[in-house]
Motif scaffolding. Structure first.
Motif, mmCIF file in Angstrom:
data_model
loop_
_atom_site.group_PDB
_atom_site.id
_atom_site.type_symbol
_atom_site.label_atom_id
_atom_site.label_comp_id
_atom_site.label_asym_id
_atom_site.label_seq_id
_atom_site.Cartn_x
_atom_site.Cartn_y
_atom_site.Cartn_z
ATOM 1 N N CYS A 1 4.751 21.145 16.059
ATOM 2 C CA CYS A 1 6.046 21.442 16.669
ATOM 3 C C CYS A 1 5.979 22.686 17.566
ATOM 4 O O CYS A 1 6.807 22.862 18.476
ATOM 5 N N LEU A 2 4.996 23.546 17.318
ATOM 6 C CA LEU A 2 4.887 24.802 18.058
ATOM 7 C C LEU A 2 4.016 24.694 19.297
ATOM 8 O O LEU A 2 3.878 25.664 20.042
ATOM 9 N N VAL A 3 3.408 23.531 19.524
ATOM 10 C CA VAL A 3 2.488 23.380 20.659
ATOM 11 C C VAL A 3 3.239 23.478 21.981
ATOM 12 O O VAL A 3 2.960 24.335 22.818
ATOM 13 N N ASN A 4 4.179 22.592 22.157
ATOM 14 C CA ASN A 4 5.018 22.603 23.361
ATOM 15 C C ASN A 4 6.221 21.695 23.122
ATOM 16 O O ASN A 4 6.360 21.098 22.057
ATOM 17 N N ARG A 5 7.051 21.566 24.123
ATOM 18 C CA ARG A 5 8.283 20.803 23.953
ATOM 19 C C ARG A 5 8.004 19.324 23.692
ATOM 20 O O ARG A 5 8.694 18.669 22.906
ATOM 21 N N SER A 6 6.983 18.782 24.337
ATOM 22 C CA SER A 6 6.668 17.366 24.148
ATOM 23 C C SER A 6 6.234 17.087 22.718
ATOM 24 O O SER A 6 6.674 16.117 22.090
ATOM 25 N N VAL B 1 -0.542 9.598 18.337
ATOM 26 C CA VAL B 1 -1.383 10.663 17.784
ATOM 27 C C VAL B 1 -0.686 11.322 16.590
ATOM 28 O O VAL B 1 -1.262 11.492 15.517
ATOM 29 N N VAL B 2 0.576 11.664 16.786
ATOM 30 C CA VAL B 2 1.313 12.440 15.780
ATOM 31 C C VAL B 2 1.548 11.643 14.494
ATOM 32 O O VAL B 2 1.568 12.209 13.399
ATOM 33 N N GLN B 3 1.686 10.333 14.593
ATOM 34 C CA GLN B 3 2.020 9.537 13.415
ATOM 35 C C GLN B 3 0.917 9.554 12.351
ATOM 36 O O GLN B 3 1.151 9.204 11.199
ATOM 37 N N HIS B 4 -0.282 9.959 12.716
ATOM 38 C CA HIS B 4 -1.388 10.023 11.754
ATOM 39 C C HIS B 4 -1.433 11.358 11.010
ATOM 40 O O HIS B 4 -2.259 11.534 10.118
ATOM 41 N N VAL B 5 -0.577 12.289 11.366
ATOM 42 C CA VAL B 5 -0.507 13.582 10.687
ATOM 43 C C VAL B 5 0.477 13.462 9.529
ATOM 44 O O VAL B 5 1.635 13.077 9.738
ATOM 45 N N VAL B 6 0.033 13.776 8.308
ATOM 46 C CA VAL B 6 0.885 13.552 7.141
ATOM 47 C C VAL B 6 1.334 14.834 6.450
ATOM 48 O O VAL B 6 2.361 14.843 5.770
ATOM 49 N N ARG B 7 0.596 15.917 6.601
ATOM 50 C CA ARG B 7 0.951 17.154 5.883
ATOM 51 C C ARG B 7 2.034 17.914 6.641
ATOM 52 O O ARG B 7 1.932 18.122 7.855
ATOM 53 N N PRO B 8 3.084 18.346 5.929
ATOM 54 C CA PRO B 8 4.174 19.076 6.594
ATOM 55 C C PRO B 8 3.696 20.311 7.351
ATOM 56 O O PRO B 8 4.202 20.589 8.448
ATOM 57 N N ALA B 9 2.728 21.049 6.793
ATOM 58 C CA ALA B 9 2.239 22.253 7.475
ATOM 59 C C ALA B 9 1.611 21.904 8.820
ATOM 60 O O ALA B 9 1.753 22.647 9.805
ATOM 61 N N GLN B 10 0.918 20.776 8.873
ATOM 62 C CA GLN B 10 0.301 20.353 10.128
ATOM 63 C C GLN B 10 1.351 19.886 11.132
ATOM 64 O O GLN B 10 1.249 20.168 12.329
ATOM 65 N N LEU B 11 2.345 19.168 10.647
ATOM 66 C CA LEU B 11 3.435 18.752 11.538
ATOM 67 C C LEU B 11 4.192 19.960 12.081
ATOM 68 O O LEU B 11 4.588 19.988 13.252
ATOM 69 N N SER B 12 4.365 20.957 11.223
ATOM 70 C CA SER B 12 5.033 22.183 11.655
ATOM 71 C C SER B 12 4.252 22.859 12.768
ATOM 72 O O SER B 12 4.828 23.358 13.750
ATOM 73 N N ALA B 13 2.923 22.880 12.635
ATOM 74 C CA ALA B 13 2.086 23.476 13.684
ATOM 75 C C ALA B 13 2.190 22.700 14.987
ATOM 76 O O ALA B 13 2.239 23.290 16.076
#
Length: 468
Positions: free
Chosen positions: A32-37, A18-30
Motif C-alpha cells: 500500500c505504501l509503494v504508490n497510488r496504483s 500480482v497483488v492477489q498472491h500476497v497473503v500476509r497483512p504485513a506484506q499487503l500493508s507494505a
C-alpha cells in the motif's frame, strides 16, 4: 533499463494479478505504501477481511487498534467485507471497557459494506454489539458464540433477517429455543446452518422438526456434538429442502442414529443427489462393517467431491477398511478433491489406492502408522493434482506422548511429492513446500525442495472444527 524500472512500468491492469498472491497483512500493508496504483489494488485486500485470532501476539491490543482504525477512518472501514473477532479484551476497568465498546460500535457502523461477521470470544458479544451488527445493511453471514447468559438478549437475534449463512458456537438453551422464530424471520433465505456443540442435549429432533419449514433453501447443514439428534430429526430437516443438500456434516450425533434407515430414505427420495461434501463420525459402539456398507449406499448417487471421516472424541480403535476406501474411490475417485481421515487408522495400501486413482485429488489428510511413513512418499508421488497433505500419527487413547518427527524425515517425504504440492503437515506442524532451481558447477540443473514457515494467516483447513 533496469529491472525495477521495468516492474514499475507494468500496465495497471496487471497489478491485481500480482497483488492477489500476497497473503500476509504485513506484506499487503507494505504494498500500500509503494504508490497510488499499488494502494488502489492492495488496500481492498488488506482491509477486505480483517481478523483477530486468540493466538496472535498481543491479540487483545490489536482488537483495540483495529476498531480505533475503523472508527477514525471511515474510508478504510468501507473496504471491510468480513470481520473475524476470535479474541477480545474482557478483564478491563469499567471505564476502559466502555471506551473500547464505543470504539467497536463506531467502527462497526462505519463498515457499511460488511457482508460477514464472526464473533466467537465467550462473553465478549453484548446486546449493543449485536444491535449494531443487525443494522449493517449488507450482512448476510453470521458466526457467533451462542452462550448468551448475562451477555446479550436473545430477542435481538431474529432481527438478523437477511442471513444466508448462520453458525452458532456452543448455543445455550434459550438461543436454541429462539432458532425456529429466527429461521422464520430469514424468510427462506438461509442456505447454510451450522450448530457446533460440545455435547448438548438442547439440539434435538424436535428442534430440527420446528425449523424444517423455514430452511427449505438450505444447501449446507453441519451438526457437531448433538447427541440427541437421530436419523428421524435429520431426515425431517433434509426431506423438505427443495433443491437438495450440497454439504452435510453429521458429527457426534445420537448413538441411536440408524444409518441404514437414513441411507434407505435418502436414496429412495434422491435427497443427496446434489451433495458434494460429507463429514461423518463413528463412535466406539458402532459396528463398523455394517456402518460402512450403509454409508456406501448413502453416497451411491451423490456427486461427491469431498469426503471427511473421523471417530468421536479421542477413540482410535476403529480402522478404516481397505475395502471401504476402495469402494469410495471406485464410486467417486474421478471427482474427489479432498479425502480426509482423522483419528482412524488406515493402511498404506488404501492410501496408495487413493493417490493413484483420485486424479483430481488436491487435499489429503490421513492417519499413518509410524512403520508406514517410509512408504508414504512413493504413494503421494502418484497423485497428479495434490496440493496439500497432512499426516497424523495415531494416538493411543489417553496418551499425549506423541514423538515429533524430524525435519529431515518430513522433508524426505515432501521431496518425493509432485511439484503441485505446496503444503505439508505432520501432527501439529504445517509447512509450505518451496522449490527453487539450482545450477550445479557442471551446468546441470536440479530442483531443491525446502520446508518453509506457513505464511497464510488463515487457519489450515485440516484444523477447522467444521470442514466445508
Amino acid at each position: 533499463m533496469n529491472s525495477l524500472a521495468k516492474f514499475k512500468d507494468l500496465p495497471a491492469d496487471l497489478l491485481p494479478l500480482v497483488v492477489q498472491h500476497v497473503v500476509r497483512p504485513a506484506q499487503l500493508s507494505a504494498l500500500c505504501l509503494v504508490n497510488r496504483s499499488f494502494y488502489t489494488f492492495a488496500a481492498p485486500l488488506l482491509y477486505g477481511r480483517v481478523f483477530i485470532y486468540a493466538w496472535h501476539r498481543e491479540a487483545k491490543a490489536k482488537v483495540i487498534k483495529l476498531f480505533r482504525t475503523l472508527a477514525d477512518h471511515p474510508h478504510l472501514a468501507k473496504l471491510v467485507q468480513q470481520l473475524v473477532i476470535r479474541d477480545f479484551p474482557k478483564a478491563l476497568q469499567s471505564e476502559d471497557h466502555d471506551t473500547i465498546l464505543e470504539l467497536c460500535l463506531s467502527g462497526i457502523r462505519n463498515c457499511v459494506n460488511l457482508r460477514a461477521c464472526t464473533w466467537t470470544r465467550h462473553g465478549s458479544l453484548t446486546s449493543r454489539v449485536l444491535e449494531t451488527l443487525a443494522n449493517c445493511p449488507k450482512l448476510t453471514e453470521l458466526e457467533v458464540n451462542g452462550q448468551h447468559n448475562n451477555f446479550y438478549d436473545t430477542r435481538i437475534l431474529p432481527r438478523f433477517t437477511n442471513l444466508r449463512k448462520l453458525s452458532l458456537i456452543m448455543p445455550s438453551g434459550l438461543v436454541i429455543d429462539t432458532l425456529p422464530a429466527w429461521t422464520r424471520c430469514t424468510q427462506g433465505g438461509l442456505q447454510y446452518l451450522s450448530l457446533i456443540c460440545k455435547s448438548s442435549s438442547r439440539v434435538t429432533d424436535s428442534v430440527l422438526h420446528d425449523i424444517a419449514p423455514y430452511v427449505t433453501n438450505l444447501e449446507y447443514l453441519y451438526l457437531v456434538g448433538c447427541p440427541k439428534v437421530t436419523h428421524e430429526g435429520l431426515w425431517t430437516a433434509l426431506s423438505g429442502v427443495y433443491r437438495g443438500i450440497v454439504g452435510l456434516g453429521m458429527e457426534g450425533l445420537s448413538t441411536a442414529f440408524d444409518m441404514g434407515l437414513f441411507s434407505d430414505r435418502c436414496t429412495r427420495a434422491g435427497t443427496l443427489s446434489r451433495m458434494r461434501s460429507i463429514t461423518l463420525t463413528v463412535d466406539e459402539h458402532t459396528s463398523l462393517t455394517d456402518w460402512q456398507q450403509h454409508v456406501l449406499y448413502l453416497l451411491a448417487s451423490a456427486p461427491l467431491q469431498q469426503f471427511h471421516i473421523s471417530t468421536v472424541g479421542g477413540h482410535v480403535n476403529h480402522r478404516l477398511s481397505d475395502e471401504f476406501c476402495k469402494a469410495i474411490v471406485t464410486a467417486h475417485g474421478s471427482r474427489l478433491t479432498r479425502f480426509s481421515v482423522h483419528r482412524m487408522r488406515m493402511s498404506i495400501h488404501a492410501i496408495a489406492d487413493i493417490c493413484a486413482r483420485c486424479v483430481a485429488l488436491q487435499q489429503l489428510f490421513i492417519v499413518v502408522e509410524q512403520n508406514d511413513l517410509d512408504s508414504l512418499g512413493p504413494c503421494l508421488a502418484d497423485a497428479p493434482s495434490l496440493r496439500a497433505i497432512h499426516v497424523n500419527r495415531p494416538l493411543d487413547f489417553g496418551s499425549e506422548d506423541v514423538p515429533r518427527q524430524s525435519y529431515d524425515q518430513i522433508l524426505e517425504i515432501a521431496r518425493q511429492c509432485r511439484p503441485s504440492v505446496k503444503q505439508f503437515g505432520l501432527n501439529t506442524r504445517v509447512f509450505q513446500v518451496e522449490r527453487s532451481t539450482v545450477v550445479e558447477e557442471d551446468g546441470n540443473i536440479r530442483t531443491e525442495v525446502t520446508l518453509a514457515q506457513y505464511e497464510n494467516p488463515e487457519i489450515p483447513e485440516q484444523f477447522l472444527v467444521v470442514r466445508t
